[in-house]
Every structure is written in structure tokens, then in C-alpha cells.
Design an enzyme around this catalytic site. Sequence first.
Site, PDB file in Angstrom:
ATOM      1  N   HIS A 290      -5.878  -6.930 -13.313  1.00 44.44           N
ATOM      2  CA  HIS A 290      -5.315  -8.291 -13.216  1.00 44.44           C
ATOM      3  C   HIS A 290      -4.044  -8.324 -14.081  1.00 44.44           C
ATOM      4  O   HIS A 290      -3.132  -7.534 -13.873  1.00 44.44           O
ATOM      5  CB  HIS A 290      -6.407  -9.283 -13.649  1.00 44.44           C
ATOM      6  CG  HIS A 290      -6.084 -10.727 -13.432  1.00 44.44           C
ATOM      7  ND1 HIS A 290      -5.118 -11.173 -12.563  1.00 44.44           N
ATOM      8  CD2 HIS A 290      -6.624 -11.863 -13.977  1.00 44.44           C
ATOM      9  CE1 HIS A 290      -5.083 -12.499 -12.583  1.00 44.44           C
ATOM     10  NE2 HIS A 290      -5.983 -12.948 -13.437  1.00 44.44           N
ATOM     11  N   HIS A 329      -2.724  -6.096  -3.605  1.00 45.36           N
ATOM     12  CA  HIS A 329      -3.141  -7.447  -3.971  1.00 45.36           C
ATOM     13  C   HIS A 329      -4.247  -7.888  -3.020  1.00 45.36           C
ATOM     14  O   HIS A 329      -4.222  -7.551  -1.845  1.00 45.36           O
ATOM     15  CB  HIS A 329      -1.952  -8.417  -3.867  1.00 45.36           C
ATOM     16  CG  HIS A 329      -2.167  -9.671  -4.641  1.00 45.36           C
ATOM     17  ND1 HIS A 329      -2.859 -10.738  -4.124  1.00 45.36           N
ATOM     18  CD2 HIS A 329      -1.819 -10.008  -5.897  1.00 45.36           C
ATOM     19  CE1 HIS A 329      -2.903 -11.688  -5.036  1.00 45.36           C
ATOM     20  NE2 HIS A 329      -2.287 -11.273  -6.128  1.00 45.36           N
ATOM     21  N   ASP A 385       3.318  -7.759 -11.071  1.00 45.10           N
ATOM     22  CA  ASP A 385       3.336  -6.957 -12.298  1.00 45.10           C
ATOM     23  C   ASP A 385       4.210  -5.714 -12.198  1.00 45.10           C
ATOM     24  O   ASP A 385       4.427  -5.024 -13.194  1.00 45.10           O
ATOM     25  CB  ASP A 385       1.911  -6.532 -12.670  1.00 45.10           C
ATOM     26  CG  ASP A 385       1.081  -7.701 -13.161  1.00 45.10           C
ATOM     27  OD1 ASP A 385       1.648  -8.560 -13.857  1.00 45.10           O
ATOM     28  OD2 ASP A 385      -0.120  -7.769 -12.834  1.00 45.10           O
TER      29      ASP A 385
HETATM   30  N1  ACO Z   1      -3.130   2.221  -5.501  1.00 44.06           N
HETATM   31  C1  ACO Z   1      -3.755   3.011  -4.617  1.00 44.06           C
HETATM   32  N2  ACO Z   1      -4.678   2.571  -3.730  1.00 44.06           N
HETATM   33  C2  ACO Z   1      -4.950   1.260  -3.749  1.00 44.06           C
HETATM   34  C3  ACO Z   1      -4.342   0.363  -4.646  1.00 44.06           C
HETATM   35  C4  ACO Z   1      -3.381   0.889  -5.532  1.00 44.06           C
HETATM   36  N3  ACO Z   1      -2.742   0.086  -6.406  1.00 44.06           N
HETATM   37  N4  ACO Z   1      -4.818  -0.888  -4.444  1.00 44.06           N
HETATM   38  C5  ACO Z   1      -5.712  -0.778  -3.461  1.00 44.06           C
HETATM   39  N5  ACO Z   1      -5.797   0.516  -3.026  1.00 44.06           N
HETATM   40  C6  ACO Z   1      -6.626   1.042  -1.937  1.00 44.06           C
HETATM   41  C7  ACO Z   1      -8.071   1.181  -2.332  1.00 44.06           C
HETATM   42  O1  ACO Z   1      -8.345   2.443  -2.867  1.00 44.06           O
HETATM   43  C8  ACO Z   1      -8.758   0.927  -1.018  1.00 44.06           C
HETATM   44  O2  ACO Z   1      -8.624   2.096  -0.236  1.00 44.06           O
HETATM   45  P1  ACO Z   1      -9.829   2.573   0.734  1.00 44.06           P
HETATM   46  O3  ACO Z   1      -9.928   1.502   1.786  1.00 44.06           O
HETATM   47  O4  ACO Z   1      -9.406   3.890   1.237  1.00 44.06           O
HETATM   48  O5  ACO Z   1     -11.075   2.638  -0.123  1.00 44.06           O
HETATM   49  C9  ACO Z   1      -7.907  -0.154  -0.350  1.00 44.06           C
HETATM   50  O6  ACO Z   1      -6.586   0.062  -0.892  1.00 44.06           O
HETATM   51  C10 ACO Z   1      -8.365  -1.569  -0.642  1.00 44.06           C
HETATM   52  O7  ACO Z   1      -8.477  -1.721  -2.068  1.00 44.06           O
HETATM   53  P2  ACO Z   1      -9.486  -2.715  -2.787  1.00 44.06           P
HETATM   54  O8  ACO Z   1      -9.749  -2.195  -4.157  1.00 44.06           O
HETATM   55  O9  ACO Z   1     -10.652  -2.988  -1.903  1.00 44.06           O
HETATM   56  O10 ACO Z   1      -8.593  -4.030  -2.859  1.00 44.06           O
HETATM   57  P3  ACO Z   1      -8.906  -5.309  -3.752  1.00 44.06           P
HETATM   58  O11 ACO Z   1      -8.376  -6.465  -2.999  1.00 44.06           O
HETATM   59  O12 ACO Z   1     -10.329  -5.351  -4.159  1.00 44.06           O
HETATM   60  O13 ACO Z   1      -8.038  -5.044  -5.080  1.00 44.06           O
HETATM   61  C11 ACO Z   1      -6.241  -5.010  -6.599  1.00 44.06           C
HETATM   62  C12 ACO Z   1      -6.829  -5.677  -5.349  1.00 44.06           C
HETATM   63  C13 ACO Z   1      -7.273  -5.057  -7.737  1.00 44.06           C
HETATM   64  C14 ACO Z   1      -5.005  -5.784  -7.047  1.00 44.06           C
HETATM   65  C15 ACO Z   1      -5.870  -3.536  -6.260  1.00 44.06           C
HETATM   66  O14 ACO Z   1      -4.879  -3.514  -5.257  1.00 44.06           O
HETATM   67  C16 ACO Z   1      -5.415  -2.738  -7.478  1.00 44.06           C
HETATM   68  O15 ACO Z   1      -6.246  -2.184  -8.197  1.00 44.06           O
HETATM   69  N6  ACO Z   1      -4.066  -2.690  -7.747  1.00 44.06           N
HETATM   70  C17 ACO Z   1      -3.571  -2.015  -8.927  1.00 44.06           C
HETATM   71  C18 ACO Z   1      -3.703  -2.923 -10.157  1.00 44.06           C
HETATM   72  C19 ACO Z   1      -2.728  -4.075 -10.128  1.00 44.06           C
HETATM   73  O16 ACO Z   1      -1.530  -3.902  -9.899  1.00 44.06           O
HETATM   74  N7  ACO Z   1      -3.245  -5.275 -10.406  1.00 44.06           N
HETATM   75  C20 ACO Z   1      -2.422  -6.506 -10.488  1.00 44.06           C
HETATM   76  C21 ACO Z   1      -2.667  -7.426  -9.332  1.00 44.06           C
HETATM   77  S1  ACO Z   1      -1.663  -8.876  -9.447  1.00 44.06           S
HETATM   78  C22 ACO Z   1      -2.430  -9.767 -10.675  1.00 44.06           C
HETATM   79  O17 ACO Z   1      -3.616  -9.783 -10.776  1.00 44.06           O
HETATM   80  C23 ACO Z   1      -1.630 -10.553 -11.541  1.00 44.06           C
END
Ligand code: ACO
Length: 446
Positions: A290, A329, A385
Site C-alpha cells: 500500500h 493496482h 507510488d
Molecule cells: N509486479 C509483478 N506482478 C504483479 C504486480 C507487480 N507489481 N502486481 C500484480 N502482479 C501480478 C500478480 O503476480 C498476479 O499474477 P498471476 O495472475 O500470474 O498470479 C496478477 O498480477 C494479479 O495480482 P494480484 O496480487 O492478484 O493483484 P491485487 O489486486 O491483489 O494487488 C497490488 C494489487 C497489491 C497493488 C499489486 O499490484 C502489487 O503488489 N503491486 C506492487 C506494490 C505497489 O506498488 N503497491 C501500491 C499500490 S497503490 C497504493 O496502495 C497507494
Amino acid sequence: MRDGLGSAGPGTPGDQPADDHSGPAELRIRDGRTDREYVLPIDAGAIHATDLDKITAPVAGADRAEGLVSYDPGFANTACCRSSITFIDGDQGILRYRGYPIEQVAGRISFLDVAWLLIHGELPTEAESASFAAAVEAVPELPAPITAIVDSFPSDAHPMSVLLSAWSALSAYRAEAKHVDDEAVRMAEVPRFLAWIAALIAVVFRHRTGRPQAPAAISGSYSARLLGSLFPERGVPDASLVRALDLLLVLQADHEQNCSTNAVRSVGSSRVDPYSAFAGGIAALYGPLHGGANEAVVRMLHEVGTVANVPALIERVKRGDGRLMGFGHRVYKSYDPRAAIIRATAEEVFRVTGRNSLLDVALAIETVALQDSYFVDRKLYPNVDFYSGLIYEAMGLPIDTYTTIFAVARMAGWIAQWLEMIADHEQRIARPKQLYVGPGRRDLPS
Ligand code: ACO
């Protein structure tokens, strides 16, 4: 059998699906287990989860029936409230505060006016804007023991851990704020939340950087005073940096039911005092998935170092060895509109501070990722971010303090969402269900 389950309530204004398509606003379900048919009303594009409870089937091996529940870990498709604060269309990359597009708000409306907008629903008049700013400025200093609490931590403790502890301690100094059912009490506390979160991150920052705990006497806007209190030795803060900081605060002020806002609503639903509820928000924001992602992004960029190393990073992420921080996201399946604005602001800041060479690394990551099927297929774009940390770094903030700035910004949204939740008669104490998958009854060995 055909059961009618309740009646539809009033719809929510906005861009949600209307209930007046060609057919009636109802969902017809046949339960294959019992061969019963049900009709569930659709209200503002949603069925009520409690209606599912009336769809019952006998429990195997037991003399009772059980109602249906929806299973939704991570609340991927569960609306927990009606809200009129922030609208997001994740497919089209649209973000609006109280109906106003973020592109119009950013750079034109000050952070405090945005806070007013989020809280009250309308932009302040000139008089309201001035008296709100004056009320925030007139808030008494933090209670002295709070500074002592901060100073009692090791200076290398993570600023978010320190902020979380010291903020929650404020609950002990505001017994009046516990009367959360009294609207006058709730509203009287608002300037204090905004003044104290800024004052507290400055205290945490001074402790972290070994500066003396003397509040700076900088006048000006909320953001000018915040920047001045972080770097009193620099004198009057540079106007471009103040503008950039204010813009960052505006862009991060609210984002509907994100993890930390959900925490604030959930904790606050127990009718605990707001300082404790916002402590829940600060804790959630700290996490690297987050608000903590801004710090994680800059650490990642430093590790990558040069544009030449970008392909190796992308390959590593694709192999499942870590995530590309600042990408992806839950809601946006297109470019996060905040990231686009921040990227443009970074160039403006670098004209004052000197160019941060890591911007080239970030731009290269974006270019490579947006052409790679791993990211394209999963609709992973830069989020808020991805570029914000580069600006904080250029301003001279230590890497582990970035998320504390995010907490200042998001306080505006937490306040608005908390106030909306308390006044909403549909809201009850947050208490989700579970699917029990543990052992059945068994006896301790005799
Ligand atoms: N890098 C690589 N792969 C990713 C990323 C990433 N940043 N984000 C998602 N994925 C992939 C997952 O591995 C998953 O792949 P799969 O289907 O092969 O298993 C798919 O994309 C879906 O990911 P989920 O984790 O199910 O997506 P969710 O909606 O639960 O998570 C989140 C969203 C937490 C923001 C995620 O994209 C992430 O971890 N991003 C990196 C951290 C980040 O930048 N957070 C800030 C968000 S903005 C904020 O909160 C202010």
C-alpha cells in the site's frame, strides 16, 4: 418455488450501472441443490449480501439448513458502503473527488481546500477557506509528552513505526473526542487531525535525522509550513517545492475504499475514538503493498542503478522473484491518472533540485514493462507510488520518511470517510463472516 427477497432501495448517483435497463432490476437464481428459484433485487448495481442468507440448503449430516454467503478474500468484489466522496473508473483511468476530475483539481485547488471538499462535499467559499486554514493553524502544539514518546525510540527506528505509536498515543490526550456520536464533537476535532498529523511527522523527521526538536516558525500555506518544519535550516521554502508538495498531498488525499481507508472505517465502526481509528489507517498504509510502496520503489530503483540493468529486473519479476514495486493496482486496469500527473511534476521539481538520474531508470522500466506481455496481459501500469518517491528524494527526505508524507495526505480522506461512515445509518460494526475449514468437534485426550 419462487421467493421475492426484499425491495430495492434508492439508487446511488454517479456512474454506476443504472437499474433501468430493459428488464427489471432483479437477479433470478435457481439453486441446483434444492431446485428452488429466487429473485434478488438489484439496487445501484448490487445485490444485498444479506439476501443470500435467505437462500438455504440442508447441511450434510446435520438437522439444519444454512444460508448462502459470498466468499471474497481481499474484498475484490464487495461494496461495503455507499459513498459520495471519491469516484474511480479503473478501466478508463478516471478519478474524481466529489465529482471533480483529478486533472482539474490537481494544481488548482490547495490541499486544505481539497480536504474541505472531501469532508463537506463542496468547494469552500473564500471565507470558509480562510477560516478553515486559520482553524488548522490555530490548533495548539502537540502535547509535550508526544514528542518525548517519539524521542524515546531509537533514531534508526522506521519513521512509520514511530508515527503509528505516537499517533495512537494522542488518543490518551483527547478524551473529548471519544463522543463520536456527537456531530459537533466530531467536526470540532477536524482541524486538529490535520494540524497534528503534519506536526507529528515533523517531530518524527527531526528525531530520525538528529535535528533539535524545535518547531519551526514558518508562515504560509499548510504545505509551506510542513516543508518549512521539515527543513527549518533552509529558511523560507522554495515556492516550486511547496507547489509540488501540495500537489502530491492533493493527489494522495483520498482513493475511496483502499486498504487504509477500509481499516479506518472498520476500526471506527466499533465507535472507538477517531485517533485510534486513524492509527488503524496509518498501520495499513505502512505496508509495502500500500503506501509503503513509495519507499520500496526508490529502494528498487537504487538497486537497479542504471538503465542497462532494467531488462534484468523485468526478467527477475517475470520469474516471480519479487514484484515490480509501484506497478499494478486493484482498481486501475489502465494508467493511474495520479502517476501521469506526478511524472510531469517530477520534471518541474528537478528544475529546482537538479535532475534525479533515477528518473531515467524509472522511465525505462515503464517503457519496457508497458511493451511486455506479462504486464500488458495482467494490465499492470505505474501507480501513484511509482514516481512520488523520486520527488521526495529530490526534496532531500530520507527514504524511510516518504510514507509519513503519504499519511499527511491521506488523513484528509480518512477524516471524510470516517465522518461519512459514522453518519451513515446503514453502517454497523464491521464483522465479516468466515468459511470454517478446521477440524470438527473432538475431545481432549483424557
Ligand atoms: N509486479 C509483478 N506482478 C504483479 C504486480 C507487480 N507489481 N502486481 C500484480 N502482479 C501480478 C500478480 O503476480 C498476479 O499474477 P498471476 O495472475 O500470474 O498470479 C496478477 O498480477 C494479479 O495480482 P494480484 O496480487 O492478484 O493483484 P491485487 O489486486 O491483489 O494487488 C497490488 C494489487 C497489491 C497493488 C499489486 O499490484 C502489487 O503488489 N503491486 C506492487 C506494490 C505497489 O506498488 N503497491 C501500491 C499500490 S497503490 C497504493 O496502495 C497507494
